[in-house]
Design an enzyme around this catalytic site. Structure first.
Site, PDB file in Angstrom:
ATOM      1  N   LYS A  72       0.742  -1.067   0.017  1.00 56.49           N
ATOM      2  CA  LYS A  72       0.010  -0.047  -0.048  1.00 56.49           C
ATOM      3  C   LYS A  72       0.702   1.331   0.085  1.00 56.49           C
ATOM      4  O   LYS A  72       2.133   1.126   0.171  1.00 56.49           O
ATOM      5  CB  LYS A  72      -0.929  -0.155   1.288  1.00 56.49           C
TER       6      LYS A  72
ATOM      7  N   TYR B 116      15.838  30.295   6.894  1.00 53.74           N
ATOM      8  CA  TYR B 116      14.799  31.281   7.468  1.00 53.74           C
ATOM      9  C   TYR B 116      14.663  31.414   8.891  1.00 53.74           C
ATOM     10  O   TYR B 116      14.799  30.232   9.554  1.00 53.74           O
ATOM     11  CB  TYR B 116      13.464  30.174   6.847  1.00 53.74           C
TER      12      TYR B 116
END
Length: 376
Positions: A42, A263
């Site tokens: 999956k 940042y």
């Protein structure tokens, strides 16, 4: 003509080693030699590429497990003929003819699904697994509900004979948690005397709880070389990591002591040093919450993350005497740097990191000769 080191098409890539996956499934088979193996693929094969993973592991598998019908149909369209089990079952009655058409197997975990099956008009019966809630309390019939659910399914012409029984562990990665043995006991008691095949163990159950193996095991994350226990690496369990997430240095900057990087100026240089900018970020699936100091493997050593992860870039402290250059390969996780280490630093699990590698990162697959080929 010499190549331009600044042109780095698809600098980030996830290199997948099929031979590692084959090794890992063989490890899991040795752990449960008397059980059949439902290979769980999956979430795009846990980020490793659904079709390529299934094609690689089909010769070593007895069935495949997926979460959604779209995954199952993709496998059928790719020519996978092994049984495919929808571990979440179906959501709408309209899906049932598709399940029959493509010879899929459904998990049934609630009364609503039983009703949909009873009221459907199907061309042939559908194989099903009845899900038992043995104690995780996520999906499944409570033990006292199982007899009525089984009776309704058995009486339904749309359900094939020999209904299977499955359940799922909630704490099998915690070796001292009594819930796991309680779940084994509950599942054993509920299914005692019933004729269908049984399945309880996923990766942790297969590796650590042999009394849970029953007729089928359902290994998932360990097939990709990643430990299901946060305190261990796959290598410590005899597994081989199948994904090597890499990128390249896109700039080397010389900074003075006290300069901010990235940042928010979260990190500042403590000395004159060289900063490497690597072409990968949270837009590629690298975790934005990675703290300063998170290791990156570069030219045979670990260098620490320095500053916030950006969408497309990270920065690392190379050190004042570094000789790293633009174009050098950096490994974010792989055989040199276990993904479990990165996961612990960002308070998550290896499952999440490999599943979140985004679609803009190409998957490349090693051949038997260890050459790379682009995913088709």
């Amino acid at each position: 003509m010499t190549s331009n080191p600044f042109i780095m098409t698809n600098a980030a890539k996830a290199v997948i080693d099929p031979e590692a996956m084959v090794h890992n499934i063989q490890v899991m088979r040795r752990q449960a030699p008397h059980s059949k193996v439902m290979t769980v693929v999956k979430s795009d094969g846990y980020g490793h590429g659904l079709i390529s993973v299934a094609t690689t592991l089909a010769p070593y598998s007895d069935a495949f497990g997926v979460a959604r019908i779209e995954e199952a149909l993709t496998l059928r369209q790719a020519g996978i003929s092994l049984p495919i089990v929808l571990l979440e079952g179906f959501y709408e009655a309209d899906e049932l003819p598709l399940l029959v058409e493509h010879q899929l197997t459904a998990t049934v975990h609630c009364d609503e699904q039983v009703t949909m099956l009873t009221q459907a008009a199907l061309s042939e019966p559908l194989p099903v697994w009845l899900k038992v809630d043995s104690g995780m309390h996520r999906l499944g019939f409570q033990p006292e509900q199982v007899p009525d659910a089984l009776s309704a399914l058995t009486a339904c012409d749309n359900v094939a004979p020999q209904i299977g029984f499955l359940s799922h562990f909630g704490c099998a990665d915690e070796m001292d948690n009594p819930i796991t043995q309680a779940q084994i006991d509950t599942f054993t008691q509920v299914t005692e005397g019933l004729t269908g095949e049984r399945s309880l163990a996923a990766s942790s159950g297969t590796l650590f709880w042999p009394q849970s193996h029953f007729d089928w095991v359902r290994p998932g994350i360990c097939l990709y070389g990643i430990s299901s226990r946060i305190e261990l690496t796959g290598e410590q369990l005899g597994l081989k990591p199948a994904m090597r997430l890499t990128s390249r240095v896109m700039a080397v900057r010389k900074l003075k002591a006290g300069e901010p990087v990235g940042y928010g100026a979260r990190w500042r240089t403590e000395r004159d040093t060289l900063i490497g900018v690597i072409a990968i970020g949270y837009g590629d699936g690298y975790p934005r919450l990675a703290p300063d100091g998170t290791p990156v493997w570069l030219n045979g050593r670990e260098v620490p993350l320095a500053g916030r992860v950006s969408m497309d870039m990270i920065t690392v402290d190379l050190g004042p005497d570094a000789t790293d250059k633009v174009g050098d390969e950096a490994v974010l996780w792989g055989p040199e740097l276990p993904v479990e280490r990165i996961a612990r630093l960002v308070d998550t699990i290896g499952y999440e990191l490999v599943c979140q590698v985004t679609g803009r990162v190409p998957r490349q697959y090693l051949t038997a000769s260890s050459d790379q080929r682009a995913a088709g």
